[in-house]
Design an enzyme around this catalytic site. Sequence first.
Site, PDB file in Angstrom:
ATOM      1  N   ASP A  33       6.469  -4.808  21.832  1.00 44.21           N
ATOM      2  CA  ASP A  33       5.189  -4.150  22.152  1.00 44.21           C
ATOM      3  C   ASP A  33       4.321  -5.163  22.892  1.00 44.21           C
ATOM      4  O   ASP A  33       3.862  -6.142  22.311  1.00 44.21           O
ATOM      5  CB  ASP A  33       4.535  -3.706  20.825  1.00 44.21           C
ATOM      6  CG  ASP A  33       3.064  -3.340  20.953  1.00 44.21           C
ATOM      7  OD1 ASP A  33       2.585  -3.094  22.086  1.00 44.21           O
ATOM      8  OD2 ASP A  33       2.388  -3.297  19.901  1.00 44.21           O
ATOM      9  N   VAL A  64       1.536   3.876  27.123  1.00 45.67           N
ATOM     10  CA  VAL A  64       2.751   4.171  26.346  1.00 45.67           C
ATOM     11  C   VAL A  64       2.570   3.752  24.880  1.00 45.67           C
ATOM     12  O   VAL A  64       3.208   4.312  23.983  1.00 45.67           O
ATOM     13  CB  VAL A  64       4.000   3.510  26.995  1.00 45.67           C
ATOM     14  CG1 VAL A  64       3.959   1.994  26.891  1.00 45.67           C
ATOM     15  CG2 VAL A  64       5.282   4.071  26.393  1.00 45.67           C
ATOM     16  N   ASP A  65       1.659   2.805  24.615  1.00 45.48           N
ATOM     17  CA  ASP A  65       1.412   2.421  23.213  1.00 45.48           C
ATOM     18  C   ASP A  65       0.842   3.599  22.427  1.00 45.48           C
ATOM     19  O   ASP A  65       1.188   3.812  21.265  1.00 45.48           O
ATOM     20  CB  ASP A  65       0.526   1.170  23.102  1.00 45.48           C
ATOM     21  CG  ASP A  65      -0.798   1.274  23.833  1.00 45.48           C
ATOM     22  OD1 ASP A  65      -1.008   2.195  24.650  1.00 45.48           O
ATOM     23  OD2 ASP A  65      -1.661   0.396  23.580  1.00 45.48           O
ATOM     24  N   ASP A 117      -5.245   3.345  16.424  1.00 48.26           N
ATOM     25  CA  ASP A 117      -4.656   2.031  16.716  1.00 48.26           C
ATOM     26  C   ASP A 117      -5.803   1.086  17.060  1.00 48.26           C
ATOM     27  O   ASP A 117      -6.462   1.235  18.084  1.00 48.26           O
ATOM     28  CB  ASP A 117      -3.672   2.171  17.888  1.00 48.26           C
ATOM     29  CG  ASP A 117      -2.896   0.880  18.149  1.00 48.26           C
ATOM     30  OD1 ASP A 117      -3.280  -0.182  17.619  1.00 48.26           O
ATOM     31  OD2 ASP A 117      -1.905   0.934  18.896  1.00 48.26           O
ATOM     32  N   THR A 121     -27.798 -13.785  12.786  1.00 43.33           N
ATOM     33  CA  THR A 121     -27.271 -13.246  14.045  1.00 43.33           C
ATOM     34  C   THR A 121     -25.765 -12.980  14.001  1.00 43.33           C
ATOM     35  O   THR A 121     -25.311 -11.861  14.270  1.00 43.33           O
ATOM     36  CB  THR A 121     -27.556 -14.226  15.208  1.00 43.33           C
ATOM     37  OG1 THR A 121     -28.951 -14.482  15.237  1.00 43.33           O
ATOM     38  CG2 THR A 121     -27.100 -13.652  16.536  1.00 43.33           C
TER      39      THR A 121
HETATM   40  N1  LIG Z   1      -6.239 -14.751  19.486  1.00 44.32           N
HETATM   41  C1  LIG Z   1      -6.721 -13.509  19.344  1.00 44.32           C
HETATM   42  N2  LIG Z   1      -7.149 -12.825  20.411  1.00 44.32           N
HETATM   43  C2  LIG Z   1      -7.599 -11.573  20.280  1.00 44.32           C
HETATM   44  N3  LIG Z   1      -7.670 -10.943  19.116  1.00 44.32           N
HETATM   45  C3  LIG Z   1      -7.265 -11.575  18.015  1.00 44.32           C
HETATM   46  C4  LIG Z   1      -6.770 -12.881  18.070  1.00 44.32           C
HETATM   47  N4  LIG Z   1      -6.417 -13.240  16.815  1.00 44.32           N
HETATM   48  C5  LIG Z   1      -6.695 -12.207  16.018  1.00 44.32           C
HETATM   49  N5  LIG Z   1      -7.208 -11.200  16.718  1.00 44.32           N
HETATM   50  C6  LIG Z   1      -7.623  -9.944  16.126  1.00 44.32           C
HETATM   51  O1  LIG Z   1      -6.702  -8.954  16.513  1.00 44.32           O
HETATM   52  C7  LIG Z   1      -7.386  -7.833  17.000  1.00 44.32           C
HETATM   53  C8  LIG Z   1      -6.526  -7.144  17.987  1.00 44.32           C
HETATM   54  O2  LIG Z   1      -5.510  -6.475  17.288  1.00 44.32           O
HETATM   55  P1  LIG Z   1      -3.997  -6.407  17.779  1.00 44.32           P
HETATM   56  O3  LIG Z   1      -3.278  -7.595  17.292  1.00 44.32           O
HETATM   57  O4  LIG Z   1      -3.467  -5.058  17.448  1.00 44.32           O
HETATM   58  O5  LIG Z   1      -4.220  -6.406  19.237  1.00 44.32           O
HETATM   59  P2  LIG Z   1      -3.941  -7.200  20.484  1.00 44.32           P
HETATM   60  O6  LIG Z   1      -2.593  -7.766  20.536  1.00 44.32           O
HETATM   61  O7  LIG Z   1      -5.113  -8.062  20.745  1.00 44.32           O
HETATM   62  O8  LIG Z   1      -4.081  -5.974  21.323  1.00 44.32           O
HETATM   63  P3  LIG Z   1      -3.306  -4.978  22.073  1.00 44.32           P
HETATM   64  O9  LIG Z   1      -1.983  -4.756  21.408  1.00 44.32           O
HETATM   65  O10 LIG Z   1      -4.215  -3.789  21.983  1.00 44.32           O
HETATM   66  O11 LIG Z   1      -3.305  -5.624  23.366  1.00 44.32           O
HETATM   67  C9  LIG Z   1      -8.709  -8.379  17.555  1.00 44.32           C
HETATM   68  O12 LIG Z   1      -9.724  -7.435  17.567  1.00 44.32           O
HETATM   69  C10 LIG Z   1      -9.001  -9.521  16.589  1.00 44.32           C
HETATM   70  O13 LIG Z   1      -9.741  -9.099  15.468  1.00 44.32           O
HETATM   71  C1  LIG Z   2      -6.109   2.249  25.989  1.00 47.88           C
HETATM   72  C2  LIG Z   2      -5.091   1.124  25.949  1.00 47.88           C
HETATM   73  C3  LIG Z   2      -5.662  -0.111  26.622  1.00 47.88           C
HETATM   74  C4  LIG Z   2      -4.834   0.801  24.471  1.00 47.88           C
HETATM   75  O1  LIG Z   2      -3.973  -0.277  24.365  1.00 47.88           O
HETATM   76  C5  LIG Z   2      -3.748   1.561  26.607  1.00 47.88           C
HETATM   77  O2  LIG Z   2      -3.214   2.657  25.935  1.00 47.88           O
HETATM   78  C6  LIG Z   2      -3.941   1.909  28.067  1.00 47.88           C
HETATM   79  O3  LIG Z   2      -3.998   1.057  28.903  1.00 47.88           O
HETATM   80  N1  LIG Z   2      -4.039   3.244  28.361  1.00 47.88           N
HETATM   81  C7  LIG Z   2      -4.195   3.779  29.686  1.00 47.88           C
HETATM   82  C8  LIG Z   2      -5.217   4.867  29.719  1.00 47.88           C
HETATM   83  C9  LIG Z   2      -4.933   6.064  28.837  1.00 47.88           C
HETATM   84  O4  LIG Z   2      -4.239   5.959  27.824  1.00 47.88           O
HETATM   85  O5  LIG Z   2      -5.433   7.155  29.186  1.00 47.88           O
HETATM   86  K   LIG Z   3      -3.835  -1.325  21.100  1.00 48.85           K
END
Ligand SMILES: Nc1ncnc2c1ncn2[C@@H]1O[C@H](COP(=O)(O)OP(=O)(O)OP(=O)(O)O)[C@@H](O)[C@H]1O
Ligand SMILES: CC(C)(CO)[C@@H](O)C(=O)NCCC(=O)O
Ligand SMILES: [K+]
Length: 244
Positions: free
Chosen positions: A10, A98-99, A119, A173
């Site tokens: 993913d 696609v996610d 998600d 803050t």
């Molecule tokens: N290094 C990091 N960068 C960004 N987010 C982080 C990091 N470490 C932990 N997080 C946490 O993970 C969350 C993102 O969740 P997830 O791991 O599902 O997503 P991602 O890999 O950042 O995102 P995505 O799969 O949507 O690109 C952030 O909102 C934050 O709270």
């Molecule tokens: C919304 C995100 C960024 C979530 O990871 C991803 O599903 C994406 O890039 N989607 C494209 C726009 C859409 O889903 O309509």
């Molecule tokens: K996501």
Amino acid sequence: MQTNSVLLVDIGNTRIKYRLLNDDADNVTTVDDLSALITYIEAAPLTHLYIANVGKPAVEEALAQLCNEQQIIFCAVKTQSDAFGITNSYQNPQKMGVDRWLAILGAAKLTDKPFAVIDAGTAVTVDFVANGQHLGGWIAPGFHTMKKALLSNTTRVFENETVPEQLMAASDTEECVAMGCLAALQGVFWSAKRRLNNQFKENVIIFTGGDKKLLTSACDGDSLSAANLVIDGLARYAEKASFG
Ligand SMILES: Nc1ncnc2c1ncn2[C@@H]1O[C@H](COP(=O)(O)OP(=O)(O)OP(=O)(O)O)[C@@H](O)[C@H]1O
Ligand SMILES: CC(C)(CO)[C@@H](O)C(=O)NCCC(=O)O
Ligand SMILES: [K+]
């Protein structure tokens, strides 16, 4: 095909997650960049690699090339208008990440009731499904993304690493920022819940993503949680290819 030679990947907007097809669904590894994934792939005896990519196309191209060199069959799954008994509401399914599609498919395996899958990652997405029909969804900024947007548009607002467990009113803050973004995230959950409750007597909310813990304090008995539904959705494609 042996399920311990099939890797499910993913690729999000921020990080990369992966597990083998025959690993437990909870046993997902998260890495910050592609090089860590490449190191893993080079060492593992893989036959197939399934990926869901919402990030940069270059990442997908690099992985496709690596798989070609290593004689690994490369399968980049794309959003469909209809599969596994689910019909997509998008007129142009190619536009849907696609996610989201895979999280829907992963969630659909967990319940027969109408559901919303949430998600919580870089973005927070919500998708509503009932009787095999996708009813539409929402895309909102994720917890980390909200904080970044707030800080970049203000001068005197700061953040810290606080990941609040419970929503409270704060007097400082950094705490106010963490609590405000948590309130916004929980607002997405409550809005989804209200919408489902208005339409369906019985329903369930299913959470996934790195920030799902931020939502668990808001949720109730009708909620389910899964480590990575995107990868669970990929597993359905891989299983269909190997076992028909
Ligand atoms: N290094 C990091 N960068 C960004 N987010 C982080 C990091 N470490 C932990 N997080 C946490 O993970 C969350 C993102 O969740 P997830 O791991 O599902 O997503 P991602 O890999 O950042 O995102 P995505 O799969 O949507 O690109 C952030 O909102 C934050 O709270
Ligand atoms: C919304 C995100 C960024 C979530 O990871 C991803 O599903 C994406 O890039 N989607 C494209 C726009 C859409 O889903 O309509
Ligand atoms: K996501």
